[in-house]
Design a protein around this motif. Structure first.
Motif, short mmCIF file in Angstrom:
data_model
loop_
_atom_site.label_atom_id
_atom_site.label_comp_id
_atom_site.label_asym_id
_atom_site.label_seq_id
_atom_site.Cartn_x
_atom_site.Cartn_y
_atom_site.Cartn_z
N LEU A 1 -25.62 -7.38 -84.19
CA LEU A 1 -26.94 -7.07 -83.65
C LEU A 1 -27.60 -6.13 -84.65
O LEU A 1 -27.13 -5.02 -84.87
N LYS A 2 -28.67 -6.63 -85.26
CA LYS A 2 -29.36 -5.85 -86.28
C LYS A 2 -30.68 -5.33 -85.71
O LYS A 2 -31.42 -6.07 -85.05
N VAL A 3 -30.95 -4.08 -86.00
CA VAL A 3 -32.22 -3.48 -85.60
C VAL A 3 -32.95 -3.09 -86.88
O VAL A 3 -32.46 -2.29 -87.68
N GLN A 4 -34.14 -3.68 -87.09
CA GLN A 4 -34.85 -3.48 -88.34
C GLN A 4 -36.35 -3.65 -88.15
O GLN A 4 -36.80 -4.75 -87.80
N PRO A 5 -37.15 -2.62 -88.37
CA PRO A 5 -36.76 -1.23 -88.60
C PRO A 5 -36.52 -0.51 -87.27
O PRO A 5 -37.14 -0.84 -86.25
N ALA A 6 -35.62 0.44 -87.28
CA ALA A 6 -35.30 1.16 -86.04
C ALA A 6 -36.43 2.11 -85.66
O ALA A 6 -37.08 2.71 -86.52
N GLU A 7 -36.65 2.23 -84.35
CA GLU A 7 -37.62 3.15 -83.79
C GLU A 7 -36.89 4.14 -82.88
O GLU A 7 -35.76 3.89 -82.46
N LEU A 8 -37.55 5.24 -82.56
CA LEU A 8 -36.91 6.28 -81.75
C LEU A 8 -36.44 5.74 -80.40
O LEU A 8 -35.35 6.10 -79.93
N GLU A 9 -37.23 4.82 -79.82
CA GLU A 9 -36.89 4.32 -78.48
C GLU A 9 -35.70 3.36 -78.48
O GLU A 9 -35.27 2.92 -77.41
N ASP A 10 -35.20 3.04 -79.67
CA ASP A 10 -34.02 2.18 -79.75
C ASP A 10 -32.72 2.96 -79.51
O ASP A 10 -31.65 2.36 -79.39
N SER B 1 -33.59 -13.52 -73.20
CA SER B 1 -34.75 -13.01 -72.47
C SER B 1 -34.83 -11.49 -72.42
O SER B 1 -35.89 -10.93 -72.18
N GLY B 2 -33.72 -10.82 -72.66
CA GLY B 2 -33.71 -9.37 -72.59
C GLY B 2 -33.97 -8.66 -73.90
O GLY B 2 -34.07 -7.43 -73.93
N MET B 3 -34.09 -9.41 -74.99
CA MET B 3 -34.33 -8.78 -76.28
C MET B 3 -35.70 -8.11 -76.25
O MET B 3 -36.70 -8.74 -75.92
N PRO B 4 -35.77 -6.82 -76.61
CA PRO B 4 -37.01 -6.08 -76.41
C PRO B 4 -38.16 -6.50 -77.32
O PRO B 4 -39.31 -6.47 -76.89
N ASN B 5 -37.86 -6.87 -78.55
CA ASN B 5 -38.93 -7.27 -79.48
C ASN B 5 -38.29 -7.90 -80.72
O ASN B 5 -37.06 -8.03 -80.80
N ASN B 6 -39.12 -8.31 -81.66
CA ASN B 6 -38.59 -9.03 -82.82
C ASN B 6 -37.98 -8.13 -83.88
O ASN B 6 -37.59 -8.59 -84.96
N ARG B 7 -37.84 -6.85 -83.58
CA ARG B 7 -37.10 -5.99 -84.51
C ARG B 7 -35.58 -6.13 -84.28
O ARG B 7 -34.80 -5.63 -85.07
N PHE B 8 -35.22 -6.81 -83.23
CA PHE B 8 -33.81 -7.02 -82.90
C PHE B 8 -33.42 -8.46 -83.25
O PHE B 8 -34.09 -9.40 -82.83
N LEU B 9 -32.32 -8.59 -84.01
CA LEU B 9 -31.83 -9.91 -84.38
C LEU B 9 -30.34 -9.98 -84.13
O LEU B 9 -29.58 -9.19 -84.67
N ALA B 10 -29.94 -10.93 -83.31
CA ALA B 10 -28.52 -11.11 -83.01
C ALA B 10 -28.03 -12.42 -83.60
O ALA B 10 -28.75 -13.42 -83.59
N GLU B 11 -26.82 -12.38 -84.12
CA GLU B 11 -26.22 -13.58 -84.68
C GLU B 11 -24.76 -13.67 -84.26
O GLU B 11 -24.11 -12.66 -84.00
N ARG B 12 -24.29 -14.90 -84.25
CA ARG B 12 -22.87 -15.12 -83.95
C ARG B 12 -22.42 -16.34 -84.76
O ARG B 12 -22.15 -17.41 -84.21
N THR B 13 -22.36 -16.17 -86.03
CA THR B 13 -21.98 -17.25 -86.93
C THR B 13 -20.54 -17.66 -86.71
O THR B 13 -19.64 -16.81 -86.66
N GLY B 14 -20.32 -18.96 -86.56
CA GLY B 14 -18.96 -19.45 -86.37
C GLY B 14 -18.42 -19.24 -84.97
O GLY B 14 -17.28 -19.61 -84.67
N GLY B 15 -19.22 -18.67 -84.11
CA GLY B 15 -18.81 -18.50 -82.73
C GLY B 15 -17.72 -17.47 -82.51
O GLY B 15 -17.07 -17.48 -81.45
#
Lengths: 116, 111
Positions: free
Chosen positions: A77-86, A58-72
Motif C-alpha cells: 500500500l503506497k501513499v504518495q504524496p503523504a498528507e498529515l491526515e494519512d 470502495s474504502g480507498m480515501p483518494n488517488n494518493r493511495f495505491l494498493a497492489e498484490r502482484t502474483g497474489g
C-alpha cells in the motif's frame, strides 16, 4: 503457521514524501484486506483483494493511495504524496477463499504511520 | 446499511467481577457478527463470531456473546474478569466480505 505480518511496524515521514507499507498474508489465503484507524476514529475498510484482483476498493480515501498484490501473494500500500491526515494505524488481514461462507479475517499487528 | 454501535467507550471492572461490553447492530438482513480484541502493541484477535447458527456464541478465554434479534444486540460477557483481559474490544459486522467496526470499548481491570 505464521500469521499475517506487516512491515514496517512504525514509519515517520514528512508531508509530501512517499511511504510503502507491506503485508504478507497467511499462506494459502486468497483474500487480503487493508484497513485503517485514524486516531480517535473507528477502524475503516480500505480495500479487498481476491488473489491479485481488486474485489472492492470502495474504502480507498483518494488517488494518493495505491494498493497492489502482484502474483497474489504479498501486498503493498503506497501513499504518495503523504498528507498529515494519512497518519494512523494501517492493518492488513487475510482470510480463506469465500464461497457463501463467512470466514474470519486474521489481522496483522498493523503499521503505525506518522506524517509530520 | 450495516453498522454497529458500541455503547460504552470505556468500562472498568475489578478482577473477579463480571464483564459486560454492549453492542447494538443495524443490518438489513441476517448479519454475521464478531468480537475482536486488541491488546496493547498487538494485532487484532478474533474472540468469537456469530453466523446464524446458535444464538449464544462461546469464544476464547471464557468470553461469550448472545445474539438477540429482537433487541438488535450482540453483547459480550465474561463471568469473571482477569487482569489479562485489559484491552480494547471491537464489535464488528460483516458486509459481504468487508468488516465494519464499532468505535471500540477499552476494558480496564483493577486488582
Amino acid at each position: 503457521e505464521a500469521g499475517v505480518t506487516q512491515f514496517p511496524s512504525h514509519s515517520v515521514i514528512e508531508k509530501g514524501q512517499t511511504v510503502t507499507l507491506r503485508c504478507d498474508p497467511i499462506s494459502g489465503h486468497d483474500n487480503l484486506y487493508w484497513y485503517r484507524r485514524v486516531m480517535g476514529k473507528e477502524i475503516k475498510f480500505l480495500l479487498h483483494f481476491v488473489k491479485e484482483s481488486k474485489q472492492d476498493e470502495s474504502g480507498m480515501p483518494n488517488n494518493r493511495f495505491l494498493a497492489e498484490r502482484t502474483g497474489g501473494t504479498y501486498s503493498t500500500l503506497k501513499v504518495q504524496p503523504a498528507e498529515l491526515e494519512d497518519s494512523g494505524v494501517y492493518f492488513c488481514a487475510s482470510s480463506h477463499r469465500t464461497s457463501g461462507k463467512t470466514y474470519e479475517q486474521y489481522f496483522g499487528p498493523g503499521t503505525r504511520l506518522t506524517v509530520t | 446499511a450495516q453498522s454497529v454501535t458500541q455503547l460504552d467507550s470505556h468500562v472498568s471492572v475489578s478482577e473477579g467481577t463480571p464483564v459486560l461490553l454492549r453492542c447494538n447492530y443495524s443490518s438489513s438482513y441476517s448479519p454475521s457478527l464478531f468480537w475482536y480484541v486488541q491488546h496493547p502493541n498487538k494485532g487484532l484477535q478474533l474472540l468469537l463470531k456469530y453466523t446464524s447458527a446458535a444464538t449464544l456464541v462461546k469464544g476464547i478465554n471464557g468470553f461469550e456473546a448472545e445474539f438477540k434479534k429482537s433487541e438488535t444486540s450482540f453483547h459480550l460477557t465474561k463471568p469473571s474478569a482477569h487482569m489479562s483481559d485489559a484491552a480494547e474490544y471491537f464489535c464488528v459486522v460483516s458486509v459481504v466480505t468487508a468488516l465494519i467496526f464499532g468505535k471500540g470499548t477499552t476494558l480496564s481491570v483493577s486488582s
